[in-house]
Design a protein around this motif. Sequence first.
Motif, PDB file in Angstrom:
ATOM      1  N   PRO A  98      23.594 -23.482  -3.565  1.00 19.29           N
ATOM      2  CA  PRO A  98      25.013 -23.495  -3.206  1.00 19.29           C
ATOM      3  C   PRO A  98      25.239 -23.476  -1.694  1.00 19.29           C
ATOM      4  O   PRO A  98      26.334 -23.795  -1.222  1.00 19.29           O
ATOM      5  N   LYS A  99      24.213 -23.104  -0.916  1.00 17.86           N
ATOM      6  CA  LYS A  99      24.343 -23.085   0.540  1.00 17.86           C
ATOM      7  C   LYS A  99      24.213 -24.478   1.146  1.00 17.86           C
ATOM      8  O   LYS A  99      24.664 -24.713   2.271  1.00 17.86           O
ATOM      9  N   ALA A 100      23.570 -25.397   0.436  1.00 13.52           N
ATOM     10  CA  ALA A 100      23.211 -26.679   1.026  1.00 13.52           C
ATOM     11  C   ALA A 100      24.406 -27.490   1.512  1.00 13.52           C
ATOM     12  O   ALA A 100      24.375 -28.012   2.641  1.00 13.52           O
ATOM     13  N   PRO A 101      25.484 -27.660   0.733  1.00 18.13           N
ATOM     14  CA  PRO A 101      26.586 -28.503   1.208  1.00 18.13           C
ATOM     15  C   PRO A 101      27.181 -28.024   2.529  1.00 18.13           C
ATOM     16  O   PRO A 101      27.481 -28.826   3.413  1.00 18.13           O
ATOM     17  N   GLU A 102      27.335 -26.707   2.691  1.00 14.49           N
ATOM     18  CA  GLU A 102      27.925 -26.185   3.928  1.00 14.49           C
ATOM     19  C   GLU A 102      26.990 -26.399   5.113  1.00 14.49           C
ATOM     20  O   GLU A 102      27.438 -26.692   6.226  1.00 14.49           O
ATOM     21  N   ILE A 103      25.679 -26.242   4.910  1.00 18.10           N
ATOM     22  CA  ILE A 103      24.713 -26.501   5.987  1.00 18.10           C
ATOM     23  C   ILE A 103      24.777 -27.957   6.409  1.00 18.10           C
ATOM     24  O   ILE A 103      24.714 -28.286   7.606  1.00 18.10           O
ATOM     25  N   VAL A 104      24.929 -28.857   5.444  1.00 17.94           N
ATOM     26  CA  VAL A 104      25.028 -30.279   5.754  1.00 17.94           C
ATOM     27  C   VAL A 104      26.294 -30.569   6.553  1.00 17.94           C
ATOM     28  O   VAL A 104      26.263 -31.318   7.547  1.00 17.94           O
ATOM     29  N   ARG A 105      27.412 -29.958   6.141  1.00 19.89           N
ATOM     30  CA  ARG A 105      28.695 -30.231   6.806  1.00 19.89           C
ATOM     31  C   ARG A 105      28.760 -29.675   8.226  1.00 19.89           C
ATOM     32  O   ARG A 105      29.548 -30.143   9.045  1.00 19.89           O
TER      33      ARG A 105
ATOM     34  N   TYR B  80      17.475 -32.052   0.170  1.00 22.28           N
ATOM     35  CA  TYR B  80      16.848 -32.070  -1.148  1.00 22.28           C
ATOM     36  C   TYR B  80      17.130 -30.794  -1.941  1.00 22.28           C
ATOM     37  O   TYR B  80      16.491 -30.540  -2.958  1.00 22.28           O
ATOM     38  N   ARG B  81      18.117 -30.019  -1.436  1.00 21.73           N
ATOM     39  CA  ARG B  81      18.641 -28.882  -2.201  1.00 21.73           C
ATOM     40  C   ARG B  81      20.067 -29.162  -2.668  1.00 21.73           C
ATOM     41  O   ARG B  81      20.722 -28.289  -3.242  1.00 21.73           O
ATOM     42  N   LEU B  82      20.573 -30.370  -2.398  1.00 21.04           N
ATOM     43  CA  LEU B  82      21.914 -30.735  -2.850  1.00 21.04           C
ATOM     44  C   LEU B  82      21.950 -31.016  -4.346  1.00 21.04           C
ATOM     45  O   LEU B  82      22.996 -30.939  -4.987  1.00 21.04           O
ATOM     46  N   THR B  83      20.804 -31.371  -4.887  1.00 21.30           N
ATOM     47  CA  THR B  83      20.720 -31.707  -6.305  1.00 21.30           C
ATOM     48  C   THR B  83      19.313 -31.375  -6.780  1.00 21.30           C
ATOM     49  O   THR B  83      18.459 -30.961  -5.993  1.00 21.30           O
ATOM     50  N   GLY B  84      19.056 -31.559  -8.063  1.00 21.45           N
ATOM     51  CA  GLY B  84      17.715 -31.362  -8.586  1.00 21.45           C
ATOM     52  C   GLY B  84      17.432 -29.940  -9.017  1.00 21.45           C
ATOM     53  O   GLY B  84      18.311 -29.077  -9.050  1.00 21.45           O
ATOM     54  N   PRO B  85      16.171 -29.639  -9.314  1.00 26.55           N
ATOM     55  CA  PRO B  85      15.809 -28.331  -9.895  1.00 26.55           C
ATOM     56  C   PRO B  85      15.961 -27.161  -8.940  1.00 26.55           C
ATOM     57  O   PRO B  85      15.978 -26.010  -9.377  1.00 26.55           O
TER      58      PRO B  85
ATOM     59  N   ASP C 108      17.375 -23.056   3.354  1.00 33.23           N
ATOM     60  CA  ASP C 108      18.516 -22.188   3.047  1.00 33.23           C
ATOM     61  C   ASP C 108      18.554 -20.931   3.906  1.00 33.23           C
ATOM     62  O   ASP C 108      19.258 -19.979   3.600  1.00 33.23           O
ATOM     63  N   PHE C 109      17.791 -20.930   4.996  1.00 31.78           N
ATOM     64  CA  PHE C 109      17.806 -19.815   5.940  1.00 31.78           C
ATOM     65  C   PHE C 109      17.650 -20.426   7.319  1.00 31.78           C
ATOM     66  O   PHE C 109      16.549 -20.774   7.742  1.00 31.78           O
TER      67      PHE C 109
END
Length: 601
Positions: free
Chosen positions: A538-545, A529-534, A70-71
């Motif tokens: 919220p940053k993960a989807p944009e990093i993926v896209r 592995y930050r898209l779901t789970g414990p 996330d950074f």
Amino acid sequence: MATHASTLIIGGGPSGLVSLKYTLKHGPAFTGDAPPMLVEMESEIGGTFRWRGYENAELVSSKQLTCFSDFRYPLNAPDHPSLPNFVNYLKDYASHFKLLPYIHLSTKLLSLERNDSDPDGFIHRATIRRLSRGSDEGQEYTVLAKRVIITTGLHVTPNIPPIRGLNTGHSPRAPQWIHSSQYKSRSQLADRRVLVLGAGETGMDVGYESVLSNATRTWMGVRGGFLSFPKVLNNFRVLGTTFDGNLPIDGLITNLFETAYVHPWVAASHLRWFVSDFVIKRVLWVLTGTQAGCNQWAGELPPERQGRAYVFLNKSAKAMQFINRPYRKMSRLHQFFAHYIDPPLPKGVRDPTIHLVPFPTHFDEEGRAIFPQPPKHRRKEIGWKEECKPDLVVLCTGYKQEWDWLGEGYPRGPDECNIRGVCWDKDLSIGFVGFLRPGVGAIPPMAEMQAQLFILLSMGRIPVPRSPENYHLLHSPASRIQYGVDYSTYMATLARDMGSAPGLKELWREHGWFVTFVYCFGAAFPTFYRLTGPFRSPKAPEIVRTELWETIARRGFIGNIFMGVIPMAFYAWVNLMALILESCWIKVAPRLGYRYQRMQN
């Protein structure tokens, strides 16, 4: 200096920083008035990247796979930043997540002992000493902690093999020697006869720098062999066309059916490793004329151990053009069809050859290195037959871990941690983060997920995982190093343990088809592995896209066919066959057992 800590973290490299960040944000950050605490013996954070770097060193793993989930590095930053640049990234990470108030620099851990009788649960007693100049320089303190995360890393204590006539015994004309941890710049090598002992990534860097420093001669002592592969795929020429894709190799493995949704039988057999090694060897022969490595004509491993299933890839390939010079042989027809393009030879180089030799048995009274015969598969190497009388020996022989500061009742390092190499089931309050090394990949993102696992286990939020550990590399039993893992398999295993491995339906429903597509075609980036789970971010989807999609787009249409679609289709078929066989076995096995029991009666 606080006397109590909810979590004591030992070491201020990437593993320590990410462990502190997760402890503060997701874990048991505070226990009453006791905050977490990180102690670092050096005067700055950064770990081995700060204190054991050298001139012109850069990451051999890509920024996409090395930075935390996330950074991220900017998209326009180089794929493989320099070590000073990465240290600045770590400082920015610590500042961004407000870690600095909890970090104690110039503070050395002296011992860690059990304190089981403490009624408040501070069961670890650490003795630390202040090293910084000030009013408390040399002062020793006792810190009681409820949890301890050890992140001292793999590269602290130099491993110095005893070599008679060099660093043991008496030889009046023994050459000067240093460990690679003392090497800082090519000026140390200039105008000298240099023997580099060790052919890992540091050894290859030092050998390359030796040639460019205008050393009068450069030898490299190779013990068991190495597997060379450039960190970036480019410089191939096929039928007159130069392929310069500039693709970091650690981002080319796809997820679907290779890492995610793999049948347990397929995972246990390591079939993916063997198949990919078989295919890669043939492709390398076509493109470079040799299958011992990518454009590697000497220093190879034994044929039965050539492949990433067995060893770490050596991604510092700059020195290969100097190693190959006496041995490279390709027919004109083969070169016309395909070959690897070496970089232009630097001007003014005195001796553009790195002369391979076996690891010396000893040095004689005149300071000459004495070598055994090389193994049978490397008998073509001739450097050992010539006189080798170096002025300087650089021991690129790695590091070792010492645990004499650990008291009774602790695992003696990560080798005794039976839960994913992170902790042991006898005591979930002690963890080791950052001590496994990937064959292809990077330690920092693995450390991030190890910190996540430790937090969940130590807080009792997940059960102790019991699934098989199919991620260990197939090291030789005689190898000094036994901590290698397959990066993507290990990351996927931890994700499943924690409930962070996303399902395709779940991804499609929550994030849409595009994120799902990138997940299937991408490598095991920690952001997935930050898209779901414990630890959902919220940053993960944009990093993926954006960034992670860019790693796939750079492969091009043809690249994604060969590196994505074809492997996925093949392994989908393999996993389907395993599933069918398992279903048949479940139906047939009880009947066979019943018939056998009747026959016995």
